[in-house]
Enzyme design. Structure first.
Site, PDB file in Angstrom:
ATOM      1  N   GLY A  14       0.782  -1.235   0.000  1.00 36.22           N
ATOM      2  CA  GLY A  14       0.000   0.000   0.000  1.00 36.22           C
ATOM      3  C   GLY A  14       0.813   1.284   0.000  1.00 36.22           C
ATOM      4  O   GLY A  14       0.330   2.330   0.429  1.00 36.22           O
ATOM      5  N   SER A  15       2.045   1.233  -0.523  1.00 34.03           N
ATOM      6  CA  SER A  15       2.835   2.474  -0.551  1.00 34.03           C
ATOM      7  C   SER A  15       2.225   3.481  -1.537  1.00 34.03           C
ATOM      8  O   SER A  15       2.289   4.693  -1.312  1.00 34.03           O
ATOM      9  CB  SER A  15       4.300   2.198  -0.897  1.00 34.03           C
ATOM     10  OG  SER A  15       4.424   1.666  -2.185  1.00 34.03           O
ATOM     11  N   ASN A  16       1.604   2.982  -2.599  1.00 36.70           N
ATOM     12  CA  ASN A  16       0.934   3.905  -3.523  1.00 36.70           C
ATOM     13  C   ASN A  16      -0.350   4.452  -2.909  1.00 36.70           C
ATOM     14  O   ASN A  16      -0.680   5.626  -3.120  1.00 36.70           O
ATOM     15  CB  ASN A  16       0.665   3.207  -4.858  1.00 36.70           C
ATOM     16  CG  ASN A  16       1.941   3.043  -5.648  1.00 36.70           C
ATOM     17  OD1 ASN A  16       2.459   3.990  -6.230  1.00 36.70           O
ATOM     18  ND2 ASN A  16       2.498   1.826  -5.623  1.00 36.70           N
ATOM     19  N   MET A  96      -4.228  -7.028  -7.309  1.00 41.19           N
ATOM     20  CA  MET A  96      -3.657  -8.132  -8.081  1.00 41.19           C
ATOM     21  C   MET A  96      -4.698  -9.068  -8.707  1.00 41.19           C
ATOM     22  O   MET A  96      -4.425 -10.245  -8.894  1.00 41.19           O
ATOM     23  CB  MET A  96      -2.687  -8.932  -7.195  1.00 41.19           C
ATOM     24  CG  MET A  96      -1.504  -8.122  -6.697  1.00 41.19           C
ATOM     25  SD  MET A  96      -0.549  -7.347  -8.011  1.00 41.19           S
ATOM     26  CE  MET A  96       0.386  -8.764  -8.562  1.00 41.19           C
ATOM     27  N   HIS A  97      -5.878  -8.550  -9.017  1.00 42.51           N
ATOM     28  CA  HIS A  97      -6.872  -9.347  -9.735  1.00 42.51           C
ATOM     29  C   HIS A  97      -7.220  -8.654 -11.035  1.00 42.51           C
ATOM     30  O   HIS A  97      -7.369  -7.436 -11.054  1.00 42.51           O
ATOM     31  CB  HIS A  97      -8.183  -9.401  -8.949  1.00 42.51           C
ATOM     32  CG  HIS A  97      -8.285 -10.522  -7.985  1.00 42.51           C
ATOM     33  ND1 HIS A  97      -7.740 -11.757  -8.212  1.00 42.51           N
ATOM     34  CD2 HIS A  97      -8.900 -10.604  -6.793  1.00 42.51           C
ATOM     35  CE1 HIS A  97      -8.004 -12.532  -7.181  1.00 42.51           C
ATOM     36  NE2 HIS A  97      -8.692 -11.856  -6.301  1.00 42.51           N
ATOM     37  N   LEU A  99     -10.014  -7.518 -13.430  1.00 42.76           N
ATOM     38  CA  LEU A  99     -11.449  -7.278 -13.253  1.00 42.76           C
ATOM     39  C   LEU A  99     -12.168  -7.435 -14.591  1.00 42.76           C
ATOM     40  O   LEU A  99     -11.738  -6.876 -15.607  1.00 42.76           O
ATOM     41  CB  LEU A  99     -11.675  -5.874 -12.687  1.00 42.76           C
ATOM     42  CG  LEU A  99     -11.157  -5.678 -11.255  1.00 42.76           C
ATOM     43  CD1 LEU A  99     -11.142  -4.198 -10.888  1.00 42.76           C
ATOM     44  CD2 LEU A  99     -11.998  -6.475 -10.257  1.00 42.76           C
ATOM     45  N   HIS A 115       0.545   0.614 -13.424  1.00 40.16           N
ATOM     46  CA  HIS A 115       1.318  -0.573 -13.819  1.00 40.16           C
ATOM     47  C   HIS A 115       2.799  -0.202 -13.929  1.00 40.16           C
ATOM     48  O   HIS A 115       3.131   0.806 -14.549  1.00 40.16           O
ATOM     49  CB  HIS A 115       0.803  -1.119 -15.160  1.00 40.16           C
ATOM     50  CG  HIS A 115       1.495  -2.380 -15.562  1.00 40.16           C
ATOM     51  ND1 HIS A 115       1.441  -3.534 -14.804  1.00 40.16           N
ATOM     52  CD2 HIS A 115       2.293  -2.669 -16.618  1.00 40.16           C
ATOM     53  CE1 HIS A 115       2.168  -4.469 -15.386  1.00 40.16           C
ATOM     54  NE2 HIS A 115       2.693  -3.977 -16.481  1.00 40.16           N
ATOM     55  N   ASP A 155      -3.538  -4.769 -18.173  1.00 40.54           N
ATOM     56  CA  ASP A 155      -2.510  -3.730 -18.195  1.00 40.54           C
ATOM     57  C   ASP A 155      -2.436  -3.013 -19.551  1.00 40.54           C
ATOM     58  O   ASP A 155      -1.361  -2.750 -20.090  1.00 40.54           O
ATOM     59  CB  ASP A 155      -1.147  -4.322 -17.789  1.00 40.54           C
ATOM     60  CG  ASP A 155      -1.171  -4.809 -16.354  1.00 40.54           C
ATOM     61  OD1 ASP A 155      -1.818  -4.155 -15.523  1.00 40.54           O
ATOM     62  OD2 ASP A 155      -0.571  -5.861 -16.065  1.00 40.54           O
ATOM     63  N   GLU A 184       6.535   5.650  -9.325  1.00 41.76           N
ATOM     64  CA  GLU A 184       5.109   5.300  -9.240  1.00 41.76           C
ATOM     65  C   GLU A 184       4.373   6.220  -8.264  1.00 41.76           C
ATOM     66  O   GLU A 184       3.246   6.627  -8.531  1.00 41.76           O
ATOM     67  CB  GLU A 184       4.952   3.854  -8.775  1.00 41.76           C
ATOM     68  CG  GLU A 184       5.269   2.830  -9.833  1.00 41.76           C
ATOM     69  CD  GLU A 184       4.818   1.446  -9.409  1.00 41.76           C
ATOM     70  OE1 GLU A 184       3.950   0.878 -10.087  1.00 41.76           O
ATOM     71  OE2 GLU A 184       5.332   0.934  -8.395  1.00 41.76           O
TER      72      GLU A 184
HETATM   73  C1  GRF Z   1       3.331  -1.455  -7.545  1.00 42.14           C
HETATM   74  O1  GRF Z   1       4.590  -1.653  -8.127  1.00 42.14           O
HETATM   75  C2  GRF Z   1       2.242  -1.554  -8.582  1.00 42.14           C
HETATM   76  O2  GRF Z   1       2.547  -0.953  -9.788  1.00 42.14           O
HETATM   77  C3  GRF Z   1       2.176  -3.043  -8.737  1.00 42.14           C
HETATM   78  O3  GRF Z   1       2.195  -3.531  -7.414  1.00 42.14           O
HETATM   79  C4  GRF Z   1       2.987  -2.617  -6.630  1.00 42.14           C
HETATM   80  C5  GRF Z   1       2.156  -2.205  -5.451  1.00 42.14           C
HETATM   81  O4  GRF Z   1       2.936  -1.566  -4.465  1.00 42.14           O
HETATM   82  N1  GRF Z   1       1.070  -3.479  -9.538  1.00 42.14           N
HETATM   83  P1  GRF Z   1       2.234  -0.938  -3.178  1.00 42.14           P
HETATM   84  O5  GRF Z   1       1.305  -2.003  -2.586  1.00 42.14           O
HETATM   85  O6  GRF Z   1       1.477   0.276  -3.601  1.00 42.14           O
HETATM   86  O7  GRF Z   1       3.353  -0.614  -2.235  1.00 42.14           O
END
Ligand code: GRF
Length: 203
Positions: A14-16, A96-97, A99, A115, A155, A184
């Site tokens: 969940g860093s994003n 990671m699914h 949809l 992505h 993607d 990202e």
């Molecule tokens: C990211 O690299 C995203 O592009 C990929 O999974 C990673 C998720 O990272 N699909 P985080 O969970 O947001 O840290």
């Protein structure tokens, strides 16, 4: 004007998601996160959401699989769970699914994905490692990341924002990966900003 309502879908660290929460909190995005969805109970992103006071939904596929239910049933039920939160935009940030239209058709033009590869390059899982290995074999000299509108194709879909991420001769997979994640975290905010600007124009 009311802030836009985001639903963020995650599967892991969940860093994003954190980058999105931070950008909402400091006004870089005219939005707030209304709900965080995870298909994995142990996803650290759920902790980040709870800390930020954001409602969470854990919605695993496993019970559906165990009952032999079609994947589209999960997708439809997931959409039904999200609908009451009235999302302006649904952001797949490490979700990671894949949809199916059973989900996507409930939120037409309102689902975007991050992505860690450039358009047309390395769709699917492990894109960062596959890019690094391709660099080592001399097949590519850089990679990148993108934010795109989600279509049923994996993607792929109209690109909202993209950034090149160089791969350096001295890079290990870990140093390249760290640089990719930094890129990202910037790009997801930019991609959301552009998607919201598009929605504001439509309104
Ligand atoms: C990211 O690299 C995203 O592009 C990929 O999974 C990673 C998720 O990272 N699909 P985080 O969970 O947001 O840290």
């Amino acid at each position: 004007m009311e802030p836009f309502r985001l639903v963020v879908m995650i599967s892991g660290f969940g860093s994003n998601l954190q980058a999105i929460l931070d950008a909402c909190a400091d006004g870089r995005l005219p939005a707030r996160v209304a709900l965080v969805v995870s298909n994995r109970k142990e996803a650290y992103g759920l902790v980040r959401a709870q800390r930020a006071g954001v409602p969470t939904l854990y919605f695993p596929l496993k019970p559906y699989r165990e009952q032999g239910l079609d994947r589209t049933v999960y997708d439809r039920d997931l959409a039904e769970q999200i609908r009451p939160f009235r999302p302006d935009l649904i952001v797949l940030a490490g979700w990671m699914h894949v949809l199916s239209p059973a989900f996507l058709d409930c939120f037409p033009g309102r689902v975007i994905n991050l992505h860690p590869a450039l358009p047309g390059m390395f769709p699917g899982t492990n894109a960062i490692r596959r890019a690094y290995e391709a660099y080592r074999r001399g097949e590519i000299s850089y990679s990148g990341c993108m934010v795109h509108l989600v279509t049923p194709e994996v993607d792929a879909g109209p690109v909202l924002a993209q950034a090149i991420v160089p791969i350096l001769p001295e890079d290990t997979l870990e140093t390249f990966e760290a640089r990719m994640h930094e890129a990202e975290h910037r790009l997801i905010v930019e991609g959301i900003r552009r998607a919201l600007a598009g929605l504001a124009q439509e309104a």
